[in-house]
Write a protein that holds these residues in place. Structure first.
Motif, PDB file in Angstrom:
ATOM      1  N   MET A 131       0.820  -1.203   0.000  1.00  0.00           N
ATOM      2  CA  MET A 131       0.000   0.000   0.000  1.00  0.00           C
ATOM      3  C   MET A 131       0.860   1.261   0.000  1.00  0.00           C
ATOM      4  SD  MET A 131      -3.028  -0.756  -0.472  1.00  0.00           S
ATOM      5  CE  MET A 131      -3.592   0.935  -0.301  1.00  0.00           C
ATOM      6  N   LYS A 132       2.064   1.187   0.552  1.00  0.00           N
ATOM      7  CA  LYS A 132       2.977   2.335   0.467  1.00  0.00           C
ATOM      8  C   LYS A 132       3.311   2.643  -0.986  1.00  0.00           C
ATOM      9  CE  LYS A 132       5.237   1.580   4.957  1.00  0.00           C
ATOM     10  NZ  LYS A 132       6.523   1.269   5.624  1.00  0.00           N
ATOM     11  N   THR A 133       3.415   1.584  -1.828  1.00  0.00           N
ATOM     12  CA  THR A 133       3.705   1.813  -3.250  1.00  0.00           C
ATOM     13  C   THR A 133       2.522   2.452  -3.953  1.00  0.00           C
ATOM     14  OG1 THR A 133       2.916  -0.380  -3.914  1.00  0.00           O
ATOM     15  CG2 THR A 133       5.232  -0.194  -3.250  1.00  0.00           C
ATOM     16  N   VAL A 134       1.303   2.259  -3.406  1.00  0.00           N
ATOM     17  CA  VAL A 134       0.128   2.920  -3.977  1.00  0.00           C
ATOM     18  C   VAL A 134       0.066   4.366  -3.516  1.00  0.00           C
ATOM     19  CG1 VAL A 134      -2.391   2.906  -4.085  1.00  0.00           C
ATOM     20  CG2 VAL A 134      -1.139   0.750  -4.104  1.00  0.00           C
ATOM     21  N   LEU A 135       0.372   4.594  -2.224  1.00  0.00           N
ATOM     22  CA  LEU A 135       0.234   5.931  -1.660  1.00  0.00           C
ATOM     23  C   LEU A 135       1.196   6.941  -2.267  1.00  0.00           C
ATOM     24  CD1 LEU A 135      -0.291   4.984   2.110  1.00  0.00           C
ATOM     25  CD2 LEU A 135      -2.013   5.700   0.455  1.00  0.00           C
ATOM     26  N   ASP A 137       1.973   7.015  -5.496  1.00  0.00           N
ATOM     27  CA  ASP A 137       1.688   7.204  -6.927  1.00  0.00           C
ATOM     28  C   ASP A 137       1.264   8.643  -7.176  1.00  0.00           C
ATOM     29  OD1 ASP A 137       2.345   4.625  -7.575  1.00  0.00           O
ATOM     30  OD2 ASP A 137       0.284   3.866  -7.419  1.00  0.00           O
ATOM     31  N   VAL A 138       1.779   9.219  -8.290  1.00  0.00           N
ATOM     32  CA  VAL A 138       1.594  10.647  -8.554  1.00  0.00           C
ATOM     33  C   VAL A 138       0.249  10.943  -9.193  1.00  0.00           C
ATOM     34  CG1 VAL A 138       4.066  11.070  -8.699  1.00  0.00           C
ATOM     35  CG2 VAL A 138       2.794  10.431 -10.770  1.00  0.00           C
ATOM     36  N   ASP A 139      -0.399   9.965  -9.831  1.00  0.00           N
ATOM     37  CA  ASP A 139      -1.694  10.235 -10.447  1.00  0.00           C
ATOM     38  C   ASP A 139      -2.526   8.954 -10.438  1.00  0.00           C
ATOM     39  OD1 ASP A 139      -0.709   8.637 -12.604  1.00  0.00           O
ATOM     40  OD2 ASP A 139       0.157  10.428 -13.531  1.00  0.00           O
ATOM     41  N   ALA A 140      -3.778   9.112 -10.907  1.00  0.00           N
ATOM     42  CA  ALA A 140      -4.713   7.987 -10.882  1.00  0.00           C
ATOM     43  C   ALA A 140      -4.266   6.861 -11.794  1.00  0.00           C
ATOM     44  CB  ALA A 140      -6.106   8.467 -11.277  1.00  0.00           C
ATOM     45  N   ALA A 141      -3.717   7.211 -12.982  1.00  0.00           N
ATOM     46  CA  ALA A 141      -3.289   6.169 -13.919  1.00  0.00           C
ATOM     47  C   ALA A 141      -2.206   5.308 -13.294  1.00  0.00           C
ATOM     48  CB  ALA A 141      -2.796   6.804 -15.218  1.00  0.00           C
ATOM     49  N   THR A 142      -1.249   5.978 -12.606  1.00  0.00           N
ATOM     50  CA  THR A 142      -0.168   5.224 -11.964  1.00  0.00           C
ATOM     51  C   THR A 142      -0.726   4.345 -10.845  1.00  0.00           C
ATOM     52  OG1 THR A 142       1.322   7.066 -12.439  1.00  0.00           O
ATOM     53  CG2 THR A 142       2.078   5.441 -10.850  1.00  0.00           C
ATOM     54  N   ALA A 143      -1.689   4.911 -10.063  1.00  0.00           N
ATOM     55  CA  ALA A 143      -2.289   4.128  -8.985  1.00  0.00           C
ATOM     56  C   ALA A 143      -3.034   2.918  -9.531  1.00  0.00           C
ATOM     57  CB  ALA A 143      -3.244   5.011  -8.183  1.00  0.00           C
ATOM     58  N   LEU A 147      -2.289  -0.983  -8.771  1.00  0.00           N
ATOM     59  CA  LEU A 147      -3.345  -1.864  -8.278  1.00  0.00           C
ATOM     60  C   LEU A 147      -3.723  -2.943  -9.278  1.00  0.00           C
ATOM     61  CD1 LEU A 147      -5.668   0.812  -6.648  1.00  0.00           C
ATOM     62  CD2 LEU A 147      -4.216  -0.823  -5.460  1.00  0.00           C
ATOM     63  N   GLY A 148      -3.192  -2.898 -10.482  1.00  0.00           N
ATOM     64  CA  GLY A 148      -3.491  -3.915 -11.489  1.00  0.00           C
ATOM     65  C   GLY A 148      -4.876  -3.773 -12.076  1.00  0.00           C
ATOM     66  N   VAL A 149      -5.369  -2.535 -12.183  1.00  0.00           N
ATOM     67  CA  VAL A 149      -6.697  -2.309 -12.755  1.00  0.00           C
ATOM     68  C   VAL A 149      -6.607  -1.284 -13.882  1.00  0.00           C
ATOM     69  CG1 VAL A 149      -8.039  -2.968 -10.726  1.00  0.00           C
ATOM     70  CG2 VAL A 149      -7.133  -0.640 -10.886  1.00  0.00           C
ATOM     71  N   THR A 150      -5.603  -1.434 -14.709  1.00  0.00           N
ATOM     72  CA  THR A 150      -5.445  -0.525 -15.843  1.00  0.00           C
ATOM     73  C   THR A 150      -6.613  -0.718 -16.801  1.00  0.00           C
ATOM     74  OG1 THR A 150      -3.043  -0.613 -15.633  1.00  0.00           O
ATOM     75  CG2 THR A 150      -3.951   0.161 -17.751  1.00  0.00           C
ATOM     76  N   GLY A 152      -8.733  -1.008 -19.942  1.00  0.00           N
ATOM     77  CA  GLY A 152      -8.397  -1.500 -21.271  1.00  0.00           C
ATOM     78  C   GLY A 152      -7.398  -2.627 -21.262  1.00  0.00           C
ATOM     79  N   THR A 153      -6.728  -2.816 -20.129  1.00  0.00           N
ATOM     80  CA  THR A 153      -5.765  -3.916 -20.009  1.00  0.00           C
ATOM     81  C   THR A 153      -6.229  -4.906 -18.947  1.00  0.00           C
ATOM     82  OG1 THR A 153      -3.940  -2.464 -20.651  1.00  0.00           O
ATOM     83  CG2 THR A 153      -3.356  -4.528 -19.553  1.00  0.00           C
ATOM     84  N   ASN A 154      -6.447  -4.371 -17.738  1.00  0.00           N
ATOM     85  CA  ASN A 154      -6.868  -5.235 -16.644  1.00  0.00           C
ATOM     86  C   ASN A 154      -8.380  -5.228 -16.434  1.00  0.00           C
ATOM     87  OD1 ASN A 154      -4.077  -3.730 -15.413  1.00  0.00           O
ATOM     88  ND2 ASN A 154      -4.034  -5.948 -15.605  1.00  0.00           N
ATOM     89  N   VAL A 155      -9.021  -4.094 -16.654  1.00  0.00           N
ATOM     90  CA  VAL A 155     -10.462  -3.991 -16.447  1.00  0.00           C
ATOM     91  C   VAL A 155     -11.100  -3.351 -17.672  1.00  0.00           C
ATOM     92  CG1 VAL A 155     -10.292  -3.851 -13.932  1.00  0.00           C
ATOM     93  CG2 VAL A 155     -10.203  -1.751 -15.283  1.00  0.00           C
ATOM     94  N   GLN A 156     -12.424  -3.550 -17.793  1.00  0.00           N
ATOM     95  CA  GLN A 156     -13.176  -3.013 -18.912  1.00  0.00           C
ATOM     96  C   GLN A 156     -13.467  -1.534 -18.672  1.00  0.00           C
ATOM     97  OE1 GLN A 156     -14.305  -4.646 -21.777  1.00  0.00           O
ATOM     98  NE2 GLN A 156     -14.891  -2.573 -22.418  1.00  0.00           N
ATOM     99  N   ALA A 157     -13.305  -0.735 -19.690  1.00  0.00           N
ATOM    100  CA  ALA A 157     -13.674   0.673 -19.590  1.00  0.00           C
ATOM    101  C   ALA A 157     -15.188   0.786 -19.436  1.00  0.00           C
ATOM    102  CB  ALA A 157     -13.200   1.437 -20.826  1.00  0.00           C
ATOM    103  N   PHE A 158     -15.664   1.826 -18.773  1.00  0.00           N
ATOM    104  CA  PHE A 158     -17.095   1.999 -18.548  1.00  0.00           C
ATOM    105  C   PHE A 158     -17.838   2.117 -19.869  1.00  0.00           C
ATOM    106  CE2 PHE A 158     -20.861   4.619 -18.142  1.00  0.00           C
ATOM    107  CZ  PHE A 158     -21.565   3.938 -17.161  1.00  0.00           C
TER     108      PHE A 158
END
Length: 652
Positions: A131-135, A137-143, A147-150, A152-158
């Motif tokens: 969680m320190k590696t998440v905290l 992160d400089v922006d949402a994309a990096t976070a 978290l492995g929820v990119t 288009g890659t890991n999860v479906q776009a809305f």
């Protein structure tokens, strides 16, 4: 010379104090005065109650309270801190310039404050290394990548359509379909429907649907003519009417809906109408069976109608009438009107009145009056399942007033109930399923009361006294007993009250003590005597005095407790002349008589006792005052008005 000092305490020099009758020397005296003056102008030492200094700063230093070294200089912030009320696990903080307050500082918070860096703080807070590696992160994309929820890659776009699908509630054998843009719904998709969806072509689908090969050849015909050709139909198939010119071939058999004949007589025979066939009239038909749809029109005179199956009467208001030919008998009919079935009666066969009505849609029946004669079960209300409890209701002007119901279950709220809707708060009487002496209940305003009766009511419930309770006659009383009957308490007859009686009681009687001192009570036995305590004035009047009839008035008292050994009695009577007998310690009689002229006299009793026991003096005045005095131990005075026969006696 200066005044000597010992430990800061001054003492005058020797020879400076004055001596009586001795000349004061000026030099020592002036020296002493100068020394006092110098001492008064000098700084007073600390040992003598001073500061040993001539300035405030020097005084504070001498007293050990020098600001900045011995004591803290005044500061508004420190003053604010000094005014705080502290407790365990608190810290101070500023709320304004030089204004401090306290807030909680738990032991856990102190473990955060002593951490050397942010990573250590996060560890103290229980944040994992991941969680320190998440905290950081400089922006949402990096976070999201961490978290492995990119997207288009890991999860479906809305997507609105996917969101609609996600909101569906699905079950077995269903499929989704669109109802609008990005709006989906579900519909049934049976296993058989899926066997159609997997067919490769239309012919296979028709085969799946059970269509024969021949029908397939019919289904692909381009027009009606081709279809009739495929079906082998001739020109008769397209004729709008069929007449003799169009008909050809053999007679249509009865089994196929025909008569099997080409003429009427043969047709009647084939249809079982042999008698009619012979006479040519339907009135000759006495036996036999008519096929369906052969009986039409109005028929009367049928004595017996036997049939199997269903008799249907079909029109806008069908009626089945029953007519009794007996004289004065009522007719009846059953009719159907809209959703109601009516049972009507008529005394003349013309005007009918409703007797019973059933509403077919609500399954409710109506009857003005019902009489049941039965030795067993007369009416049954059958609940379809447990918990669906039927009830019998009572209405006035369309408004329910009450009902009777049986409800399943145990406890004080289930059983046979009698409800009164008209009562305020809906009252009801209940016989519970539990039974027992507490099984009768009364419910009003949702409060359940137990109904008391001879089986469950005790005297304690109503605050009554049990009949086993007894009344016991106390001392001085007789009677009493238990409360099964009326009881009488009788007060025993008391004995006479004397100087010696006391407040006491026996099993059957009682006595009283005197409510005053014995010295104030006359103990004589003559009804004409009286007695008064000291201080009372008595006016005795007798019309017989002028006739010189002897009249006697007795006054007696016991003296105060200090002189109780003396009893003094004055006896006054109208006689002549005056006579006295006895001594002071015994009753003494004095006789007075009316006088015809002025008379004064004074005699001292020769038998008088010493003054400490009282002297007896007699003062007589004709037509004036007469007195009998007993000295300083309670004189008795008498005043007589001779003309009227009055005698005034006063005890002092």
């Amino acid at each position: 010379m200066p005044m000597p000092r010992t430990g800061g305490v001054y003492s005058p020099p020797a020879g400076t104090k004055g001596t009586p009758n001795t000349t004061i020397q000026s030099v020592p005296y002036n020296t002493w005065v100068d020394d006092l003056t110098a001492d008064a102008n000098a700084a007073r030492p600390i040992t003598a109650g001073g500061t040993g200094a001539t300035s405030a700063s020097a005084a504070r230093t001498a007293l050990g309270v020098a600001i900045g070294s011995d004591v803290q200089a005044y500061d508004a912030g420190l003053q604010s801190i000094a005014g705080l009320t502290t407790a365990a696990d608190r810290m101070i903080y500023t709320t304004a310039s030089d204004v401090y307050a306290t807030t909680a500082l738990t032991p856990f918070a102190r473990t955060v404050l002593d951490d050397a860096d942010a990573s250590t703080v996060l560890s103290t807070l229980g944040v994992s290394t991941f969680m320190k590696t998440v905290l950081d992160d400089v922006d949402a994309a990096t976070a999201r990548a961490t978290l492995g929820v990119t997207i288009g890659t890991n999860v479906q776009a809305f997507d609105a359509g996917l969101q609609s699908i996600a909101g569906l509630t699905t079950a077995a054998n269903q499929m989704i379909y669109t109802t609008a843009l990005d709006a989906y719904a579900t519909t049934a998709l049976t296993a058989f429907a899926r066997t159609i969806l997997d067919d490769a072509d239309a012919s296979t689908v028709l085969s799946t649907l059970g269509v024969s090969t021949f029908i397939k050849t019919l289904l692909d015909d381009a027009d009606a003519a081709t279809a009739r050709t495929t079906l082998g139909l001739g020109s008769l198939a397209t004729a709008s009417t069929i007449n003799n010119a169009n008909w050809s071939g053999t007679d249509l058999a009865v089994a196929n809906g025909g008569t099997g004949a080409s003429d009427a007589a043969t047709a009647r025979i084939n249809l079982g109408l042999a008698a009619v066939a012979a006479s040519g009239s339907a009135s000759d038909l006495t036996t036999g069976t008519l096929p369906d749809a052969r009986l039409t029109g109005a028929y009367t005179g049928i004595t017996n109608l036997t049939m199997t199956g269903q008799l249907t009467i079909s029109n806008s208001a069908p009626i089945l009438r029953f007519q009794d030919t007996t004289a004065s008998a009522y007719d009846a009919r059953i009719r159907l009107d809209a959703n109601n079935v009516y049972f009507d009666g008529s005394s003349d066969g013309v005007t009918y009145g409703e007797v019973l009505r059933f509403e077919m849609d609500t399954k409710i029946g109506y009857m003005s009056q019902l009489f049941l004669t039965s030795t067993g079960e007369g009416i049954r209300l059958q609940a379809p399942t447990a918990g669906n409890d039927p009830f019998l209701s009572f209405y006035v002007a369309g408004v329910r007033q009450g009902y009777i119901q049986y409800t399943d279950g145990a406890g004080t709220s289930s059983g046979f109930k009698l409800f009164n809707d008209a009562a305020v708060g809906d009252s009801q009487i209940l016989l519970t399923n539990d039974g027992g002496i507490a099984g009768l209940r009364y419910i009003a305003n949702a409060i359940n009361y137990e109904v008391y009766h001879s089986g469950n009511l005790t005297t304690g419930d109503i605050g009554a006294v049990p009949t086993s309770r007894t009344i016991t006659a106390g001392n001085g009383l007789t009677g009493g007993g238990d409360l099964t009957a009326n009881r009488t308490l009788t007060l025993g007859t008391p004995s006479d009250i004397t100087n010696s009686t006391t407040n006491s009681v026996t099993s059957t009687s009682h006595t009283h003590a005197l409510g005053f001192v014995a010295a104030e009570v006359y103990t004589g036995s003559t009804s004409g005597e009286t007695a008064f305590p000291l201080g009372h004035t008595v006016l005795a009047y007798s019309n017989a005095l002028p006739t010189r009839t002897p009249q006697t008035l007795f006054i007696s008292r016991r003296h105060s407790p200090a002189c109780t050994r003396f009893r003094r009695t004055a006896v006054l009577s109208c006689r002549a002349p005056i006579a006295r007998t006895g001594s002071f310690n015994t009753p003494r009689a004095t006789t007075w008589a009316s006088c015809r002229g002025p008379h004064n006299g004074k005699r001292r009793d020769s038998n008088s006792v010493p003054e400490s026991y009282g002297n007896l003096e007699d003062h007589r005045h004709c037509r004036g005052q007469r007195s009998l005095r007993t000295g300083n131990h309670g004189p008795v005075q008498g005043r007589r008005r001779a003309a009227a026969g009055n005698v005034l006696l006063q005890t002092e």
